[in-house]
Motif scaffolding. Sequence first.
Motif, mmCIF file in Angstrom:
data_model
loop_
_atom_site.group_PDB
_atom_site.id
_atom_site.type_symbol
_atom_site.label_atom_id
_atom_site.label_comp_id
_atom_site.label_asym_id
_atom_site.label_seq_id
_atom_site.Cartn_x
_atom_site.Cartn_y
_atom_site.Cartn_z
ATOM 1 N N ILE A 9 -6.371 8.562 -3.349
ATOM 2 C CA ILE A 9 -5.839 9.273 -2.100
ATOM 3 C C ILE A 9 -6.574 10.790 -1.853
ATOM 4 C CG2 ILE A 9 -3.847 10.137 -1.131
ATOM 5 C CD1 ILE A 9 -3.878 7.161 -1.114
ATOM 6 N N TRP A 10 -6.778 11.549 -2.855
ATOM 7 C CA TRP A 10 -7.304 12.667 -3.039
ATOM 8 C C TRP A 10 -8.693 12.494 -2.336
ATOM 9 C CZ3 TRP A 10 -6.540 17.632 -2.416
ATOM 10 C CH2 TRP A 10 -7.555 18.766 -2.518
ATOM 11 N N GLY A 11 -9.406 11.665 -3.046
ATOM 12 C CA GLY A 11 -10.953 11.261 -2.604
ATOM 13 C C GLY A 11 -11.037 10.939 -1.131
ATOM 14 N N HIS A 12 -10.137 10.270 -0.390
ATOM 15 C CA HIS A 12 -10.076 9.503 0.789
ATOM 16 C C HIS A 12 -9.562 10.622 1.660
ATOM 17 C CE1 HIS A 12 -11.161 5.307 0.720
ATOM 18 N NE2 HIS A 12 -10.886 5.349 -0.182
ATOM 19 N N LYS A 63 -1.309 11.089 7.832
ATOM 20 C CA LYS A 63 -2.422 10.409 8.359
ATOM 21 C C LYS A 63 -2.197 9.690 9.548
ATOM 22 C CE LYS A 63 -5.961 10.894 5.252
ATOM 23 N NZ LYS A 63 -7.319 11.436 5.575
ATOM 24 N N PRO A 64 -2.952 9.470 10.403
ATOM 25 C CA PRO A 64 -2.714 8.346 11.674
ATOM 26 C C PRO A 64 -2.392 6.918 11.256
ATOM 27 C CG PRO A 64 -4.772 9.653 12.121
ATOM 28 C CD PRO A 64 -4.281 9.903 10.827
ATOM 29 N N ARG A 65 -1.625 6.199 11.827
ATOM 30 C CA ARG A 65 -1.314 5.011 11.209
ATOM 31 C C ARG A 65 -2.552 4.105 10.980
ATOM 32 N NH1 ARG A 65 3.230 5.750 14.965
ATOM 33 N NH2 ARG A 65 1.682 4.795 16.461
ATOM 34 N N ARG A 71 -3.886 4.608 7.308
ATOM 35 C CA ARG A 71 -3.014 4.744 6.139
ATOM 36 C C ARG A 71 -3.297 3.549 5.225
ATOM 37 N NH1 ARG A 71 2.719 5.863 9.282
ATOM 38 N NH2 ARG A 71 2.063 8.011 10.293
ATOM 39 N N ILE A 72 -4.146 2.624 5.320
ATOM 40 C CA ILE A 72 -4.268 1.376 4.513
ATOM 41 C C ILE A 72 -4.354 1.750 3.013
ATOM 42 C CG2 ILE A 72 -6.785 1.507 4.863
ATOM 43 C CD1 ILE A 72 -6.709 -1.670 4.727
ATOM 44 N N PHE A 73 -5.050 2.705 2.519
ATOM 45 C CA PHE A 73 -4.991 3.195 1.112
ATOM 46 C C PHE A 73 -3.935 3.605 0.868
ATOM 47 C CE2 PHE A 73 -9.470 3.031 2.593
ATOM 48 C CZ PHE A 73 -10.128 2.247 1.603
ATOM 49 N N HIS A 74 -2.984 4.468 1.231
ATOM 50 C CA HIS A 74 -1.832 4.979 1.008
ATOM 51 C C HIS A 74 -0.918 3.448 0.877
ATOM 52 C CE1 HIS A 74 -3.456 8.371 2.709
ATOM 53 N NE2 HIS A 74 -2.644 9.267 2.175
ATOM 54 N N ALA A 88 3.568 7.080 -0.451
ATOM 55 C CA ALA A 88 4.149 6.497 0.986
ATOM 56 C C ALA A 88 4.248 7.666 1.887
ATOM 57 C CB ALA A 88 5.545 5.718 0.726
ATOM 58 N N GLY A 89 4.848 8.778 1.379
ATOM 59 C CA GLY A 89 5.091 10.232 1.977
ATOM 60 C C GLY A 89 3.767 10.678 2.567
ATOM 61 N N LEU A 90 2.751 10.737 1.440
ATOM 62 C CA LEU A 90 1.307 11.094 2.161
ATOM 63 C C LEU A 90 0.824 10.508 3.178
ATOM 64 C CD1 LEU A 90 -0.097 12.164 -1.395
ATOM 65 C CD2 LEU A 90 0.575 13.724 0.279
ATOM 66 N N SER A 91 1.215 9.205 3.230
ATOM 67 C CA SER A 91 0.579 8.424 4.500
ATOM 68 C C SER A 91 1.093 9.114 5.767
ATOM 69 C CB SER A 91 1.351 7.075 4.301
ATOM 70 O OG SER A 91 2.632 6.883 4.470
#
Length: 313
Positions: A254-257, A57-59, A62-65, A51-54
């Motif tokens: 998340i790393w891959g995205h 990213k722009p809102r 953030r779907i994968f986060h 959730a913090g890593l989201s």
Amino acid sequence: MDLTKRENNAIQANGNHFVNGARSDIAITPHGSDWYFTVCAVMIVSSFAFAGLSFTKPRSHRIFHYITAAITMVAAIAYFTMGADLGETGIQPEFIRPNNHLVAGNLREIFYVRYIDWVITTPLLLLDLLLTAGMPWPTILYTLLIDEIMIITGLVGSLVTSSYKWGYYVFGCIAFFWVAYTVTWTARKHAMAVGPDVHKTYLICGVWTIFLWFLYPIAWGLCEGGNVISPDSEAVFYGVLDIMAKPVFGALLIWGHRGIEPARLGLHIRDYDDPMPGGLERKTEKDLAGNGHHHHGVTDGNTATTTGASTTV
């Protein structure tokens, strides 16, 4: 100050559950409870991390986060419940093993809350994967339905005391093989068509997931199905699998995205302050009123022109 270590008394507080007057005598010990609480802590930390890593990213990206954080948060609640020795019931095992003191008894503790976890989190895991591959929605929805069948048949089978439980096991395995085919073949081809970076991320996460998911039926056969290993060993087996299948999977995904925009995957997500598609801008009420008046004038002119044309004709 009392510096003595506080012991885990969850089993003493919650473990006196009886089924038809009998208590589950093949059940977790404080060691199993401690392990379940440990996995719960891992899931909570992972949820906050994803959730913090989201926020990096722009809102609209953030779907994968969000999906991945939801997976680990649901798992955290399930593992807290199992650590507290709740969300379970006693089932008479098909195979009574009086010579094995680890599984000797009349009722084995079955954690149905584990299946409630899976019925929510496994579709989310597949959603993470299939959206990464850019799969069409009908295929995604159908695959999620097959996955739900896989989990529910596992739950029903674990609660059946007779050999009919293995019929549900077979249904679940058939559903799993369909899901595995979609992930390893159909979705992989879609990911390859999107781009090499997408294909690499999908291949790592997809192979990792299906490899781990192949181990779950083995765990089921040794635990709920065959009553071969103790509930404490069951806790370790499922707990390690879930850590690798959820937090570790989430970290890889998340790393891959990190360099993949959702729009490349067919996910065109707009935020409230993004420009309208096609260069159009949002209109205020005043603008809309003005446009309506102007549109009325144009309409009247067109009407007049049309009328004149009719008269001329």
